[in-house]
Design a protein around this motif. Structure first.
Motif, short mmCIF file in Angstrom:
data_model
loop_
_atom_site.label_atom_id
_atom_site.label_comp_id
_atom_site.label_asym_id
_atom_site.label_seq_id
_atom_site.Cartn_x
_atom_site.Cartn_y
_atom_site.Cartn_z
N LYS A 87 33.14 48.38 39.88
CA LYS A 87 32.65 48.29 38.54
C LYS A 87 32.92 49.45 37.59
O LYS A 87 32.23 49.73 37.00
CB LYS A 87 30.81 48.14 38.92
N SER A 142 42.45 43.51 40.21
CA SER A 142 41.18 43.10 39.73
C SER A 142 40.15 43.07 40.62
O SER A 142 38.82 43.60 40.36
CB SER A 142 41.33 41.61 39.16
N TYR A 143 40.30 42.63 41.85
CA TYR A 143 39.33 42.65 42.96
C TYR A 143 38.76 44.11 43.08
O TYR A 143 37.49 44.23 43.14
CB TYR A 143 39.81 42.29 44.30
N GLU A 197 38.69 46.74 40.88
CA GLU A 197 37.95 47.22 39.65
C GLU A 197 36.52 46.30 39.63
O GLU A 197 35.50 46.90 39.54
CB GLU A 197 38.61 46.82 38.34
N ASN A 198 36.50 45.25 40.11
CA ASN A 198 35.22 44.33 40.16
C ASN A 198 34.43 44.94 41.24
O ASN A 198 33.08 45.15 41.05
CB ASN A 198 35.37 42.99 40.56
N GLU A 199 34.87 45.46 42.43
CA GLU A 199 34.26 46.09 43.53
C GLU A 199 33.58 47.52 43.15
O GLU A 199 32.58 47.76 43.41
CB GLU A 199 34.86 46.17 44.77
#
Length: 284
Positions: free
Chosen positions: A93, A86-87, A89-91
């Motif tokens: 975007k 998840s981290y 994917e967030n980084e």
């Protein structure tokens, strides 16, 4: 944190925190603290329930393989891996290809076990990875820092490179044209291997998932002209004669389809994976 918009019906409770459910006749996997406690088949989870994560794996093979991962990987470690995904994917975007939930978790699980036993695998193309996939390598360093802190095991730079390759693969598998070409080629190779060993490979097994993951990486290396060194070519040729012969046949398919040279080092690594898959298939 997410909230269930519709109620869910339990298919299986894997542990206190992970359950497989159906929502509107579609299978989902839910992560939430205590959500699986005392749950059994047919139990209802009401809409409005808060969950940490909802898995939507569209591909049935990926879903089956992920269920095997759930049963084979420590619950807390699995949650840790998913937090790291998840981290990432967030980084970035962007959403990563769903195979990462099988390939990366499986890889990290075995990596931690290996490194805990001081079994380090040399990464012969580390410099190329750093140069070609700078963003992925930076994220892999963050993953390594988290693993070192949470598991108390040192993650060497070579292993960070392998993690970066998994991240890069998950980013690029989302491109439809590349995915279709790669999938068609991999299917052709699997059919060839099945014909040579005269056994149908279990497409739901983790052994098959690992073999396909290696093929994806091999195709990327070959297309990018990245060399990989194998110091055990002579031993592999001698010990795994049949698998090396099959790997040589696979290399001819790769050369024809990719219009690129395939080194003996790459063939030797293919032979190792084919031997592992062959033995696993025979044992069943």
């Amino acid at each position: 944190m997410s909230i269930l918009i519709d109620s869910a019906v339990v298919l299986k409770s894997y542990n206190n925190n992970i359950v497989s459910v159906t929502i509107n006749e579609e299978e989902r996997i839910l992560f939430a603290k205590g959500i699986g406690f005392g749950k059994k088949f047919g139990d209802k989870i009401e809409k409005g329930t808060e969950v940490e994560k909802i898995f939507i794996l569209e591909d049935e093979d990926n879903l089956r393989n992920f269920k095997q991962v759930i049963e084979n990987v420590d619950e807390n470690f699995l949650i840790l891996c998913e937090t790291m995904i998840s981290y990432i994917e967030n980084e970035l975007k962007e959403d990563l290809d769903e195979r990462i939930h099988v390939a990366l978790v499986d890889h990290l699980n075995f990596a931690v076990q290996r490194l805990s036993n001081n079994e380090e695998i040399e990464n012969p193309f580390l410099m190329e990875i750093k140069a070609l996939y700078e963003k992925e390598y930076t994220l892999a360093e963050k993953v390594a820092e988290t693993l070192q802190y949470e598991k108390g095991v040192n993650i060497p730079v070579g292993e960070i490179g392998f993690i970066a390759l998994h991240i890069h693969s998950a980013r690029n598998c989302g491109k439809l044209s590349n995915t279709l070409k790669s999938t068609h080629l991999i299917n052709s190779i699997v059919e060839y291997v099945e014909k040579q060993i005269e056994v149908q490979i279990d497409k739901t097994s983790l052994d098959y998932a690992r073999f396909v993951t290696h093929l994806r990486f091999a195709i990327k290396r070959i297309l990018s002209d990245i060399s990989i060194k194998n110091d055990f070519i002579k031993e592999i040729k001698s010990k795994y004669k049949l698998s090396y012969k099959i790997a040589s046949g696979v290399s001819k398919i790769l050369i024809e389809q990719l219009q690129k040279n395939v080194t003996v080092d790459e063939i030797a690594y293919l032979a190792m994976h084919i031997e592992r898959l062959r033995i696993a298939t025979i044992d069943k």
